[in-house]
Design a protein around this motif. Structure first.
Motif, short mmCIF file in Angstrom:
data_model
loop_
_atom_site.label_atom_id
_atom_site.label_comp_id
_atom_site.label_asym_id
_atom_site.label_seq_id
_atom_site.Cartn_x
_atom_site.Cartn_y
_atom_site.Cartn_z
N TRP A 51 57.47 77.39 42.83
CA TRP A 51 58.01 77.39 41.46
C TRP A 51 58.77 76.10 41.15
O TRP A 51 58.60 75.50 40.10
CB TRP A 51 58.93 78.60 41.31
CG TRP A 51 59.53 78.83 39.96
CD1 TRP A 51 60.39 78.00 39.30
CD2 TRP A 51 59.33 79.97 39.11
NE1 TRP A 51 60.76 78.56 38.08
CE2 TRP A 51 60.12 79.77 37.96
CE3 TRP A 51 58.59 81.14 39.24
CZ2 TRP A 51 60.18 80.71 36.92
CZ3 TRP A 51 58.66 82.07 38.22
CH2 TRP A 51 59.44 81.84 37.07
N TRP A 84 57.35 72.17 40.12
CA TRP A 84 56.82 71.78 38.81
C TRP A 84 57.96 71.40 37.87
O TRP A 84 59.00 72.02 37.86
CB TRP A 84 56.00 72.91 38.22
CG TRP A 84 54.62 73.01 38.78
CD1 TRP A 84 54.03 72.14 39.64
CD2 TRP A 84 53.66 74.04 38.53
NE1 TRP A 84 52.76 72.55 39.94
CE2 TRP A 84 52.49 73.71 39.26
CE3 TRP A 84 53.65 75.20 37.75
CZ2 TRP A 84 51.35 74.50 39.25
CZ3 TRP A 84 52.52 75.98 37.74
CH2 TRP A 84 51.39 75.64 38.47
N ASN A 143 54.29 79.44 38.84
CA ASN A 143 54.26 78.73 40.11
C ASN A 143 52.83 78.42 40.54
O ASN A 143 51.88 79.06 40.08
CB ASN A 143 55.03 79.50 41.20
CG ASN A 143 54.32 80.75 41.68
OD1 ASN A 143 53.18 80.70 42.14
ND2 ASN A 143 55.00 81.89 41.60
N PRO A 144 52.64 77.41 41.40
CA PRO A 144 51.31 76.97 41.80
C PRO A 144 50.46 78.05 42.46
O PRO A 144 49.22 77.99 42.39
CB PRO A 144 51.59 75.83 42.79
CG PRO A 144 52.93 75.32 42.41
CD PRO A 144 53.69 76.52 41.94
#
Length: 265
Positions: free
Chosen positions: A262, A265, A225-226
């Motif tokens: 999450w 993406w 996740n980012p």
């Protein structure tokens, strides 16, 4: 005009949290108790629920009201008895949080027919049974239903970060949680004439403490996740407070993700 503090105020409300003494259930229970609700922590482990209720009262003070109840989601009689008791004592629920889960880790190759059937019964069928039994009280009180689902109910696990079956998310879990997400939308539509709101919250990733001991796996999970980290249990509290209060009075049938980004993406 309602003040923000009034929108989040749950005083006089009664809420049941299945699995309310568990890893994330604990934070859900605290959230609703902090907002003033009488919280019922229900699971097969009555002693665990009892001890957590004592802890909630000690930490939040004399005005906190937490009650343990035994609830076996794999037994229809137990479900019926629990909700009958709630109806008799409280006139039904204002808030129902379907959160409890138990099951084995499995890959598609390792999962047995029995494991699959258990997981579907625990994670999907029990949600149906509990809502059916709670419905009379929820109708009377124009209540709220919050279903705790999962990011794996709407995205698939990345097989590349799983080594063996120790940490693998079983296919039955994702299938059941996907079912709960769709069931939430169905209920939001068909229960709206009774002013009952139904939403779901998908956490991810919030691995249990034992899983966090595998740092390699946690690093791989975090990189998905980012925000590049796993979630901390208290980080679902804001979403729970929103979806279980009048702060979300114009929200129903929604699927709220608390996943560090999450799913973007």
């Amino acid at each position: 005009m309602k003040k923000l503090e009034d929108l989040f105020n749950l005083k006089g409300k009664t809420a049941l949290i299945s699995g309310g003494a568990g890893y994330l259930g604990n934070e859900i229970s605290y959230t609703l108790a902090e907002l003033g609700a009488t919280v019922i922590l229900a699971s097969r482990d009555f002693e665990k629920c009892k001890n957590k209720c004592i802890e909630i009262k000690e930490r939040l003070g004399p005005h906190a009201d937490a009650i343990p109840m035994e609830l076996n989601l794999m037994n229809k009689d137990s479900i019926s008895e629990t909700f009958t008791e709630i109806e008799e004592k409280f006139g039904g629920l204002d808030i129902l949080v379907n959160n409890a889960w138990s099951g084995k880790k499995n890959s598609f190759e390792s999962i047995s027919d029995q494991d699959w059937e258990y997981d579907i019964a625990m994670s999907l069928n029990s949600v149906f049974y509990c809502i059916k039994k709670a419905l009379p009280g929820l109708k009377q009180k124009k209540g709220i239903i919050l279903n705790i689902t999962s990011m794996y109910g709407h995205v698939a696990p990345d097989y590349r970060i799983y080594d063996g079956i120790q940490f693998t998310n079983p296919p039955s879990y994702g299938a059941a949680k996907a079912g709960v997400i769709q069931f939430t939308k169905y209920l939001a539509s068909f229960l709206s004439p009774y002013d009952i709101r139904v939403n779901c919250l998908s956490p991810g990733a919030f691995p249990h403490e034992i899983t966090q001991q595998n740092q390699t796996f946690i690093d791989q999970l975090s990189a998905k996740n980012p925000m590049n980290r796993i979630g901390k249990p208290h980080e679902i509290k804001g979403a729970v407070a929103l979806l279980c209060s009048d702060a979300s009075s114009y929200m129903t049938g929604q699927h709220l993700c608390v996943d560090g980004g999450w799913s973007i993406w």
